[in-house]
Write a protein that holds these residues in place. Structure first.
Motif, mmCIF file in Angstrom:
data_model
loop_
_atom_site.group_PDB
_atom_site.id
_atom_site.type_symbol
_atom_site.label_atom_id
_atom_site.label_comp_id
_atom_site.label_asym_id
_atom_site.label_seq_id
_atom_site.Cartn_x
_atom_site.Cartn_y
_atom_site.Cartn_z
ATOM 1 N N GLY A 157 0.809 -0.902 -0.205
ATOM 2 C CA GLY A 157 0.137 0.070 -0.438
ATOM 3 C C GLY A 157 1.041 1.588 0.141
ATOM 4 O O GLY A 157 0.487 2.096 -0.519
ATOM 5 N N LEU A 158 2.349 1.394 0.721
ATOM 6 C CA LEU A 158 2.804 2.533 0.862
ATOM 7 C C LEU A 158 3.425 3.121 -0.005
ATOM 8 O O LEU A 158 3.424 3.711 -0.943
ATOM 9 N N GLN A 159 3.620 2.017 -1.361
ATOM 10 C CA GLN A 159 4.044 2.229 -2.446
ATOM 11 C C GLN A 159 2.971 2.493 -3.559
ATOM 12 O O GLN A 159 3.468 3.067 -5.156
ATOM 13 N N GLN A 160 2.040 2.268 -3.505
ATOM 14 C CA GLN A 160 0.531 1.801 -4.692
ATOM 15 C C GLN A 160 -0.374 3.097 -4.380
ATOM 16 O O GLN A 160 -0.903 3.600 -5.574
ATOM 17 N N LEU A 161 -0.157 3.616 -3.462
ATOM 18 C CA LEU A 161 -1.453 4.558 -2.598
ATOM 19 C C LEU A 161 -1.622 6.192 -4.028
ATOM 20 O O LEU A 161 0.448 6.371 -3.914
ATOM 21 N N ASN A 192 -1.356 10.312 -4.350
ATOM 22 C CA ASN A 192 -0.862 10.894 -3.678
ATOM 23 C C ASN A 192 -2.097 12.137 -3.484
ATOM 24 O O ASN A 192 -3.198 11.537 -4.131
ATOM 25 N N GLY A 193 -2.319 11.630 -1.736
ATOM 26 C CA GLY A 193 -3.693 11.934 -0.474
ATOM 27 C C GLY A 193 -4.318 10.706 -0.382
ATOM 28 O O GLY A 193 -5.657 11.805 0.019
ATOM 29 N N GLU A 194 -4.194 9.739 -1.413
ATOM 30 C CA GLU A 194 -5.181 8.482 -0.485
ATOM 31 C C GLU A 194 -5.372 7.955 0.583
ATOM 32 O O GLU A 194 -3.698 8.557 1.155
ATOM 33 N N LYS A 195 -5.481 7.248 1.442
ATOM 34 C CA LYS A 195 -6.207 6.917 2.348
ATOM 35 C C LYS A 195 -5.543 4.904 2.337
ATOM 36 O O LYS A 195 -6.870 4.927 1.452
ATOM 37 N N VAL A 196 -6.053 4.907 3.119
ATOM 38 C CA VAL A 196 -6.527 3.432 3.080
ATOM 39 C C VAL A 196 -6.178 1.971 4.751
ATOM 40 O O VAL A 196 -5.073 3.212 5.372
ATOM 41 N N ILE A 218 1.116 11.510 0.748
ATOM 42 C CA ILE A 218 1.145 12.147 0.063
ATOM 43 C C ILE A 218 2.733 12.757 -0.418
ATOM 44 O O ILE A 218 3.501 12.043 -0.270
ATOM 45 N N GLU A 219 2.932 13.142 -1.791
ATOM 46 C CA GLU A 219 4.556 13.363 -2.695
ATOM 47 C C GLU A 219 4.779 14.446 -2.813
ATOM 48 O O GLU A 219 3.706 15.726 -2.819
ATOM 49 N N LEU A 220 5.702 14.953 -2.049
ATOM 50 C CA LEU A 220 7.050 16.248 -2.048
ATOM 51 C C LEU A 220 7.572 16.468 -3.355
ATOM 52 O O LEU A 220 7.831 15.259 -3.632
ATOM 53 N N ILE A 245 9.194 13.487 -2.596
ATOM 54 C CA ILE A 245 9.395 12.375 -1.834
ATOM 55 C C ILE A 245 7.983 12.309 -1.251
ATOM 56 O O ILE A 245 7.292 12.777 -1.260
ATOM 57 N N ARG A 246 8.062 10.557 -0.417
ATOM 58 C CA ARG A 246 7.031 10.384 -0.387
ATOM 59 C C ARG A 246 6.677 10.792 0.922
ATOM 60 O O ARG A 246 7.658 9.916 1.707
ATOM 61 N N LEU A 247 5.456 10.806 1.243
ATOM 62 C CA LEU A 247 5.219 11.374 2.973
ATOM 63 C C LEU A 247 4.231 10.172 3.871
ATOM 64 O O LEU A 247 3.037 10.347 3.627
ATOM 65 N N ALA A 248 4.574 9.310 4.425
ATOM 66 C CA ALA A 248 2.883 8.675 5.095
ATOM 67 C C ALA A 248 3.744 8.514 6.484
ATOM 68 O O ALA A 248 4.049 8.879 6.835
#
Length: 451
Positions: free
Chosen positions: A167-171, A173-177, A195-197, A204-207
């Motif tokens: 999920g961390l890699q496939q979500l 930007n802005g999605e929740k699971v 989210i992506e920055l 950079i992806r921030l989870a």
């Protein structure tokens, strides 16, 4: 005259060079002054070299300054003495600029350290990683939540939860699971928000990772409570008049069947049958009312009256209390508690009720085993929380049954109301604690209370 002045030194050097060139031209190529000519020529070349070196001092100063900036070395100091007012002013300005750089870098490092401390101490798990999976930051809350050490790749989280790593890699930007994670006997539901920055042109992806198991259980219990209130209210409204009317009708029919009047002699048998039916309706209505009142207990648990007590002493008292039932069912109860005192702050009666319920369930689970055994352990877990385990060597439960075991009315026993474990979970929640289950078919079941 100030001979330290840059301009004065430059003029004197130029005058001396001009005089040297004049003398060189005056001597010419006269063979009698060949040595003088060579000496003057070398002197002129030396003066030109010194003049160039003197003139490039400013350039060298700027090169030192630029190299310091290039290599982030802001410890460089520019000290020029005896070079005149202009170069001294330039040196002073360069030193001020370097001091400004040092101040900016110190401020930047202070802010960076400040935000790092905040990120590491925040209660929500934070993770930053590149799209290909390389982890840049994993704060303490995330490590504690996932029970991992330092990780380098997102793919390493597959050992904790394959769904989480995927999920961390496939979500987007802005999605929740919502990702379920089981760690030992504890069940957790992680809310994952990605989210992506863009940092200096790099993605950079921030989870954020947050355990919302407690909130889900609260909402679930609240929903069940509301449903139970509605159902019991409607059932009681319908059954109570039926019970009252059937009881009154039975009394009336009984009065007729008991009389010796001639006009009811022929109907006595029919009236007796009707009375028996009314009595059955009345009895079953009373049973249903009692049954509904039992379920009302789910919504009427009192506020815990906290006190300090010794857990080991409580377990020993429960063992004595259940000694007769254990012997009747040929079940062995084993207590494992440390010699040092485990002092718990809780409602003693409520916790005793929970433990008795769990031990009785375990006794029923091992009843068909040739050597039924129930083990109760009390200890401090890795977070110094007092924990109590109730384990049996019964047949165990399926994964589906484990997921439903705390739902009101659900039971795996042939006879049972299905409210015991629901009440136990509610009592533990009132104590800010948790109750969890770990079971495997053929290997028994373990319930864990954590305070």
């Amino acid at each position: 005259m100030n001979f330290n002045s840059y301009r004065v030194q430059l003029i004197l050097r130029l005058l001396l060079l001009a005089l040297s060139i004049y003398g060189l031209s005056w001597v010419g190529f006269n063979p009698d002054y060949r040595g003088t000519f060579v000496g003057l020529a070398l002197f002129v070349v030396l003066q030109i070299g010194l003049l160039v070196h003197f003139h490039e001092r400013t350039n060298r100063l700027f090169l030192r300054f630029l190299n310091s900036i290039k290599y982030d070395d802001f410890t460089e100091q520019f000290h020029i003495s005896g070079e005149g007012k202009t170069l001294r002013g330039l040196s002073l300005q360069l030193n001020e600029v370097m001091e400004k750089f040092r101040h900016v870098r110190a401020e930047k490092e202070a802010h960076l350290q400040y935000f790092e401390v905040i990120v590491q101490h925040i209660g929500i798990g934070i993770m930053t990683f590149r799209p290909e999976g390389k982890i840049l930051l994993l704060n303490n809350a995330a490590k504690k939540l996932l029970k991992v050490g330092q990780l380098r790749e997102v793919q390493e989280l597959a050992a904790v939860s394959p769904e989480l790593a995927l999920g961390l890699q496939q979500l987007e930007n802005g999605e929740k699971v919502l990702v379920p994670v089981r760690q030992g006997t504890e069940q957790a539901n992680l809310s994952v928000h990605v989210i992506e920055l863009s940092l200096l042109g790099e993605r950079i992806r921030l989870a954020s990772l947050q355990n919302i198991q407690t909130e889900l259980e609260e909402k679930e219990m609240e929903a069940w409570h509301n449903l139970i209130k509605v159902l019991t209210h409607e059932i009681m409204n319908s059954v109570t008049p039926i019970a009252s009317l059937s009881s009154s009708a039975y009394e009336e029919v009984s009065s007729y069947t008991d009389t010796e009047a001639e006009e009811v002699t022929l109907l006595r048998e029919e009236l007796a049958d009707i009375g028996q039916c009314l009595q059955t309706i009345s009895r079953r209505s009373d049973g249903l009312i009692h049954f509904v009142n039992d379920f009302r207990n789910l919504t009427t648990i009192a506020v815990p009256q906290l006190s300090h007590f010794n857990v080991t002493e409580l377990l020993q008292e429960i063992k004595v209390l259940l000694r007769g039932q254990l012997a009747a069912k040929n079940v062995k109860l084993q207590l494992e508690a440390p010699k040092e005192s485990l002092i718990l702050s809780a409602d003693r009666a409520m916790i005793e009720q929970v433990l008795i319920n769990l031990i009785k369930n375990a006794m029923e689970a091992v009843q068909e085993q040739p050597e039924g055994k129930v083990v109760v352990r009390a200890y401090h877990d890795e977070r110094s929380r007092i924990s109590i385990e109730v384990a049996d060597n019964g047949h165990g439960m399926t994964t589906e049954a484990m997921a439903k075991i705390f739902i009101p009315f659900f039971t795996t026993k042939k006879s049972g109301s299905g409210i015991g474990l629901s009440l136990s979970r509610q009592i533990m929640r009132l104590h800010k604690g948790t109750i969890s289950v770990q079971s495997e078919l053929g290997k028994g079941t373990t319930f864990v209370l954590r305070f």
